[in-house]
Design an enzyme around this catalytic site. Structure first.
Site, PDB file in Angstrom:
ATOM      1  N   LYS A 200       0.843  -1.203   0.000  1.00 29.08           N
ATOM      2  CA  LYS A 200       0.000   0.000   0.000  1.00 29.08           C
ATOM      3  C   LYS A 200       0.875   1.249   0.000  1.00 29.08           C
ATOM      4  O   LYS A 200       0.691   2.158  -0.786  1.00 29.08           O
ATOM      5  CB  LYS A 200      -0.929  -0.040   1.222  1.00 29.08           C
ATOM      6  CG  LYS A 200      -1.851   1.128   1.295  1.00 29.08           C
ATOM      7  CD  LYS A 200      -2.777   1.025   2.493  1.00 29.08           C
ATOM      8  CE  LYS A 200      -3.402   2.379   2.744  1.00 29.08           C
ATOM      9  NZ  LYS A 200      -4.227   2.416   3.940  1.00 29.08           N
ATOM     10  N   ARG A 261      -4.959  -4.290   6.351  1.00 27.50           N
ATOM     11  CA  ARG A 261      -5.499  -5.596   6.750  1.00 27.50           C
ATOM     12  C   ARG A 261      -6.924  -5.828   6.261  1.00 27.50           C
ATOM     13  O   ARG A 261      -7.504  -6.883   6.513  1.00 27.50           O
ATOM     14  CB  ARG A 261      -5.384  -5.778   8.267  1.00 27.50           C
ATOM     15  CG  ARG A 261      -6.020  -4.697   9.090  1.00 27.50           C
ATOM     16  CD  ARG A 261      -5.575  -4.801  10.550  1.00 27.50           C
ATOM     17  NE  ARG A 261      -6.051  -3.685  11.358  1.00 27.50           N
ATOM     18  CZ  ARG A 261      -5.432  -2.523  11.450  1.00 27.50           C
ATOM     19  NH1 ARG A 261      -4.315  -2.298  10.765  1.00 27.50           N
ATOM     20  NH2 ARG A 261      -5.924  -1.569  12.218  1.00 27.50           N
TER      21      ARG A 261
HETATM   22  O1  F6P Z   1       2.341  -4.156   9.940  1.00 24.60           O
HETATM   23  C1  F6P Z   1       2.010  -2.865   9.638  1.00 24.60           C
HETATM   24  C2  F6P Z   1       1.456  -2.702   8.258  1.00 24.60           C
HETATM   25  O2  F6P Z   1       1.325  -1.348   7.995  1.00 24.60           O
HETATM   26  C3  F6P Z   1       0.129  -3.424   8.040  1.00 24.60           C
HETATM   27  O3  F6P Z   1      -0.961  -2.740   8.511  1.00 24.60           O
HETATM   28  C4  F6P Z   1       0.148  -3.642   6.568  1.00 24.60           C
HETATM   29  O4  F6P Z   1      -0.766  -4.615   6.182  1.00 24.60           O
HETATM   30  C5  F6P Z   1       1.591  -4.047   6.356  1.00 24.60           C
HETATM   31  O5  F6P Z   1       2.322  -3.246   7.269  1.00 24.60           O
HETATM   32  C6  F6P Z   1       2.118  -3.878   4.953  1.00 24.60           C
HETATM   33  O6  F6P Z   1       2.078  -2.547   4.540  1.00 24.60           O
HETATM   34  P1  F6P Z   1       2.246  -2.148   3.024  1.00 24.60           P
HETATM   35  O7  F6P Z   1       1.102  -2.754   2.258  1.00 24.60           O
HETATM   36  O8  F6P Z   1       2.196  -0.656   3.009  1.00 24.60           O
HETATM   37  O9  F6P Z   1       3.548  -2.684   2.537  1.00 24.60           O
END
Ligand code: F6P
Length: 529
Positions: A200, A261
């Site tokens: 994300k 999540r």
């Molecule tokens: O563990 C923290 C977190 O921000 C989660 O909420 C999220 O799913 C994960 O890291 C991965 O984040 P990204 O999709 O931004 O790489």
């Protein structure tokens, strides 16, 4: 409108629940069943292909009445409406929480529709072999590179829907542990592998490190120009994805109003679309949407996520139960518990309330479990005869996906037997050997679903999403942020500097400094081996 922020312990219902608890806490469920032949019917919800039996819980009609009053007094209804209407209820990040909009085909934002269309076309091209790799061969393997919500969802769903899977091999690389990636790369051929980088933020250390290592591995044989046939990304951070070298047309967008999540319903599900086909992914979304409608519109007394949330509050805050086990009787759901651990514990592991005050009551249950019947031969002993109270969710499917044969009968017979043993124990039997006594009176809820389909899986996941939200509302905490993961990330960067510079940092405490020193010494002593 302000998001409700009522300290639940200040409500009338809470005081009444406390009084009620002191009066009923020692009542045995075995007696409650004997006294009321309609108990199982009274405490169950029949909804579509779901039958939720919560009669084997330490509750009476008064308990549910008071818990429902609690839900009213903390303004749960208003909170649900505010979430669905897109208000910025994730106040600490100033964001709306609209993963439900990703699965509402009647009222879907334009950009979501467009993205779904792109996912459909893209996955179809991969599956029907129209999309070719850099040497003209079709794709045989897809690799999802992500962590947390960018891994657990697609990984769990791909496994759960394995029955519906096509010829593509799906792999998931999440851990920054180099052994994970090396083991995965061993199985892959550059010419026929598609890498889907999912992040994300596109700043996550693990994902970016894995993606760079893979890119490097790919470029040992292929050229920069070949990247566009083999790398796509899912992210909100288009600029960083482009910097990584991924073509604009290979980027699937995400939105800040979808939490990591809760992102499986977005383009994060791209590997699922490839592995089981877009139409199954759409069915998953449709199923989740049906649960959304149920949650939003059904009176709380018949509302599955609300009832399950209130039961959880009852055990957590009155019985002081610390954990809940989830045991799906389906080998396809092996990864459900890790998925729900992130969803539930990252959401509700909070100790500051929505007014910014420290809470003075327990929040956030510990979630654990694994599949039955395996779990029966692992940790069930502790649930049956241990000293802790551990409510269990049993998830079972009436119909098997393969043959409805002896295996399925044995599986379900075992599942129901466990709930019975937990309830009754050896109550009423004259057992002389004290080691063989089962006290019983152990709570469980059984979620019986007709069959494991993409729709029913969507409903099941959405059920737990709404359950955790309802719990968070009662506990007066913000369920949709995750500040608690930030400090560790920062400190890891700090430690990494120590490894890089081959020096211990002054800023770390002596315990960590010694650990770093030990690693550096080991590295040094094995350098020439
Ligand atoms: O563990 C923290 C977190 O921000 C989660 O909420 C999220 O799913 C994960 O890291 C991965 O984040 P990204 O999709 O931004 O790489």
């Amino acid at each position: 409108m302000n998001f409700p922020s009522v300290n639940p312990t200040t409500t009338k219902a809470w005081a009444l629940l406390q009084k009620h608890f002191s009066e009923c806490k020692d009542r045995k469920m075995q007696d409650l069943f004997t006294e009321d032949s309609l108990r199982a019917t009274k405490f169950s919800i029949d909804w579509e292909d779901f039958y939720v039996d919560y009669s084997k819980n330490r509750i009476t009609e008064e308990t549910t009445t008071l818990l429902l009053q609690l839900a009213e007094q903390v303004h749960l209804k208003q909170a649900i409406e505010q979430q669905f209407s897109g208000e910025k209820i994730n106040q600490t990040e100033n964001r709306a929480v609209l993963h439900t909009a990703l699965r509402n085909f009647d009222d879907m934002p334009k950009e979501v529709k467009k993205t779904l269309k792109n996912m459909r076309v893209f996955s179809k091209n991969i599956i029907d072999k129209t999309w070719k790799g850099y040497t003209g061969k079709p794709i045989t393997d897809i690799v999802n590179i992500g962590i947390g919500g960018s891994d657990l969802g697609p990984n769990m769903i791909t496994e759960a829907l394995h029955f519906y899977k096509n010829h593509l091999n799906a792999h998931f690389v999440s851990n920054v542990d180099g052994d994970h990636i090396q083991e995965t790369l061993k199985k892959l051929h550059r010419e026929t592998t598609l890498f889907i980088i999912v992040s994300k933020t596109f700043t996550t250390q693990e994902t970016l490190t894995n993606a760079s290592t893979i890119r490097h591995w790919f470029l040992q044989k292929a050229t920069i120009l070949d990247i566009e046939r083999h790398f796509v990304a899912v992210s909100t951070n288009i600029k960083e994805v482009e910097n990584f070298g991924i073509a604009k047309e290979n980027i699937f967008p995400m939105w800040d109003w979808v939490g990591g999540r809760f992102s499986i319903w977005s383009a994060v599900g791209l590997s699922v679309c490839c592995a089981v086909g877009y139409s199954n992914f759409e069915k998953l979304l449709q199923g989740a949407h049906q649960m959304d409608v149920h949650f939003k519109n059904t009176p709380f007394k018949d509302n599955i996520p609300v009832i399950l949330a209130l039961l959880s509050v009852w055990y957590n805050n009155f019985y002081k139960a610390e954990s809940e086990a989830i045991v799906p009787y389906s080998q396809y759901l092996t990864k459900l518990v890790p998925y729900l651990q992130q969803a539930i514990m990252e959401s509700n592991g909070k100790s500051t309330d929505r007014n910014g005050n420290a809470v003075n009551y327990p929040t956030g249950t510990i979630i654990w479990g694994s599949t039955g019947t395996n779990a029966q031969h692992a940790f069930f002993q502790l649930i049956h005869q241990g000293t802790r109270l551990i409510p269990v969710d049993f998830i079972a499917f009436a119909k098997a996906l393969h043959k409805q044969d002896l295996h399925q009968d044995i599986l379900l017979a075992n599942c129901f037997a466990q709930t019975e043993a937990l309830l009754n124990g050896t109550h009423g039997e004259a057992i002389e050997n004290p080691f063989q006594v089962f006290e019983g009176n152990k709570p469980s809820t059984t979620i019986l679903i007709n069959q494991l389909t993409p729709e029913s899986l969507g409903k099941l996941i959405a059920l737990y999403e709404h359950k955790l939200f309802a719990q968070g509302v009662v506990w007066n905490i913000f369920s949709y942020d995750q500040w608690g993961v930030e400090l560790g990330k920062k400190l890891a960067k700090n430690n990494l500097t120590a490894f890089d510079k081959n020096t211990s940092l002054q800023t770390v405490n002596t315990s960590s400094a010694n650990l770093i020193k030990k690693v550096l010494e080991t590295k040094k002593s094995t350098e020439n081996l």
